[in-house]
Design a protein around this motif. Structure first.
Motif, PDB file in Angstrom:
ATOM      1  N   SER A 187      -6.613  -1.833   0.621  1.00 29.15           N
ATOM      2  CA  SER A 187      -5.163  -2.052   0.674  1.00 29.15           C
ATOM      3  C   SER A 187      -4.776  -3.518   0.610  1.00 29.15           C
ATOM      4  O   SER A 187      -3.647  -3.880   0.962  1.00 29.15           O
ATOM      5  CB  SER A 187      -4.548  -1.425   1.939  1.00 29.15           C
ATOM      6  OG  SER A 187      -4.777  -0.038   1.972  1.00 29.15           O
ATOM      7  N   PRO A 217       0.816  -1.228   0.000  1.00 28.16           N
ATOM      8  CA  PRO A 217       0.000   0.000   0.000  1.00 28.16           C
ATOM      9  C   PRO A 217       0.844   1.270   0.000  1.00 28.16           C
ATOM     10  O   PRO A 217       0.528   2.240  -0.704  1.00 28.16           O
ATOM     11  CB  PRO A 217      -0.827  -0.123   1.275  1.00 28.16           C
ATOM     12  CG  PRO A 217      -0.873  -1.584   1.563  1.00 28.16           C
ATOM     13  CD  PRO A 217       0.454  -2.118   1.121  1.00 28.16           C
ATOM     14  N   MET A 266      -3.205  -3.996  -4.533  1.00 33.36           N
ATOM     15  CA  MET A 266      -2.028  -3.133  -4.538  1.00 33.36           C
ATOM     16  C   MET A 266      -1.019  -3.594  -5.591  1.00 33.36           C
ATOM     17  O   MET A 266      -0.412  -2.770  -6.295  1.00 33.36           O
ATOM     18  CB  MET A 266      -1.375  -3.140  -3.154  1.00 33.36           C
ATOM     19  CG  MET A 266      -2.273  -2.658  -2.015  1.00 33.36           C
ATOM     20  SD  MET A 266      -2.831  -0.932  -2.140  1.00 33.36           S
ATOM     21  CE  MET A 266      -4.478  -1.157  -2.869  1.00 33.36           C
TER      22      MET A 266
END
Length: 464
Positions: A307, A105, A312
């Protein structure tokens, strides 16, 4: 590796049950979707997809000028994004523990913020509407004010908060009460001034180019609106869920106008690579620090799947591909070519009124013809339901020329083109040739276009 789950075979399940796809949707999901697809002749069975193309079971290719409503910015199944997802799954990361800080993230936020140097922090959710919901909450909390301004005909999502700033009545009907937000006309600075004087406005949320109808904000509007908002201690929220990540020939569409620096910025769709849903709200440091003002407020706004490692990884792969393959420059170059080729047809066809847009976000608008014969047919369609002619063009583009497009919105005589950003001159040639053939057919007064028009009129009358 143990033997758990060995009884599940996805390939076998699809082989055995795939032919039931339309029946399954009719019985268990939105039953109006298959009904609509059957009516339009869009009930195709696509077997596979790659880049800007689908293929059916007979090996026929279909050009995708829709890109999953903008999700497939890199086209379908880009090998770099696929590899990134395989890699992250094979890594068996300790994902979503909720009480640690994973690297992916932070790395994706760093990459996004590098394209937005005036913004400082990122919140990751799961969709465009979540990104907008986040921006609405953050703007209200940071300013201490309740009201958000939005623009007529805007589309910011369909959850309750984002629906409150949705400028299309058809989406809002029946879902009241919504939040007490207020619409202004896109580009109307005087209306913005008037609302700001009331002192309760947290911010203005705006699409630099509206998806409904493909209408760009007037030159200078975003910059002047930003100045007005800041003068009244309110914030500018720019929704780039569809226009962002290269769609309009710049990384963000607001960058077409010098001096615009949103306080909050929403992105999603293409960031996913077409695989794992992801949404992101970028914002200024002071806004995030007011929302997350103490450890007691650390989870005051969060998302269970936000996230996650797969999303990601997909986002990082997408941004890497965009840089390496110069996707933004290609969108600008190819979009200019496509728009110029289509605009050259406006004088040739009386039913074709305007071609507009930026990059690979293009609107083709139809309007009342001048000749008596076509005027009477146009009037018949308009009496039944506005927007039918655009649908009459979309249908033969798919059925006869195997090109997937969309009408830009309900009751609009506008087709919107938002193809994958990887298309080039061959796809431009194919689309322009097909569109020219359909318009020739329409102006002849016969053929598939008007045959289907009569079907649509009967359907519209029956639905009243």
């Amino acid at each position: 590796m143990n033997d758990q789950g060995k009884g599940f075979d996805l390939a076998r399940l699809l082989e055995e049950r795939g032919a039931e796809r339309y029946d399954l949707h009719t019985r268990h999901l939105n039953h109006q979707l298959p009904r609509m697809l059957h009516t339009l002749g869009f009930d195709k069975v696509y077997e596979r997809a790659e880049g800007a193309y689908f293929w059916d079971a007979d090996g026929n290719d279909y050009l995708d000028m829709l890109a999953g409503f903008g999700v497939m910015g890199l086209g379908r199944h880009h090998p770099v994004v696929r590899r990134a997802l395989h890699d992250v799954l094979d890594a068996s990361l300790a994902d979503l523990t909720r009480f640690d800080c994973q690297p992916l993230p932070g790395l994706l936020a760093e990459k996004l913020l590098a394209h937005s140097p005036h913004l400082d922090r990122v919140f990751f959710g799961n969709s465009g509407t979540e990104a907008v919901e986040t921006a609405l909450k953050f703007a209200r909390y940071a300013t201490g004010r309740p009201r958000i301004l939005y623009c007529d005909h805007a589309f910011h999502g369909l959850t309750t908060g984002s629906l409150s700033v949705n400028g299309e009545k058809g989406f809002r009907d029946g879902f009241a009460p919504l939040l007490p937000d207020t619409a202004i006309t896109l580009g109307d600075l005087e209306a913005l001034r008037r609302e700001l004087r009331r002192g309760d406005v947290a911010g203005l949320v705006v699409e630099p180019i509206q998806g409904k109808g493909v209408h760009a904000s007037p030159p200078g509007f975003l910059r002047e609106a930003q100045e007005l908002l800041h003068r009244h201690k309110a914030v500018l929220i720019v929704d780039e869920v569809q226009t962002g990540l290269g769609r309009t020939g710049d990384f963000y569409a607001y960058q077409h106008e010098a001096g615009v620096e949103p306080d909050l910025l929403c992105v999603a769709k293409a960031l996913s690579g077409g695989y794992v849903p992801v949404g992101a709200t970028l914002g200024k440091d002071w806004i995030f620090k007011r929302v997350y003002s103490s450890m007691d407020r650390v989870l005051v706004h969060s998302a269970s799947f936000g996230s996650n490692a797969q999303a990601m990884a997909a986002g990082l792969a997408v941004l890497a591909v965009m840089e390496e393959e110069e996707t933004v420059a290609n969108a600008r170059r190819t979009g200019d070519l496509l728009r110029e080729r289509l605009a050259a047809l406006v004088g040739r066809y009386e039913l074709l009124h305007e071609v507009r847009g930026r990059g690979l976000m293009i609107g083709i608008e139809f309007g009342r013809p001048s000749s008596l014969k076509l005027r009477s047919r146009w009037a018949m369609l308009q009496a039944a339901r506005k927007g039918l002619f655009a649908q009459m063009v979309v249908v033969p583009l798919l059925q006869k020329h195997r090109i997937l497009t969309q009408v830009s919105g309900d009751h609009l005589e506008v087709i919107k083109l938002i193809p994958p950003l990887v298309i080039g001159e061959p796809e431009v040639d194919r689309f322009v040739a097909a569109f020219t053939a359909v318009m020739d057919d329409a102006h002849s007064g016969g053929g598939l276009v008007w045959d289907f028009g009569r079907t649509l009129v009967r359907q519209a009358v029956a639905n009243r």
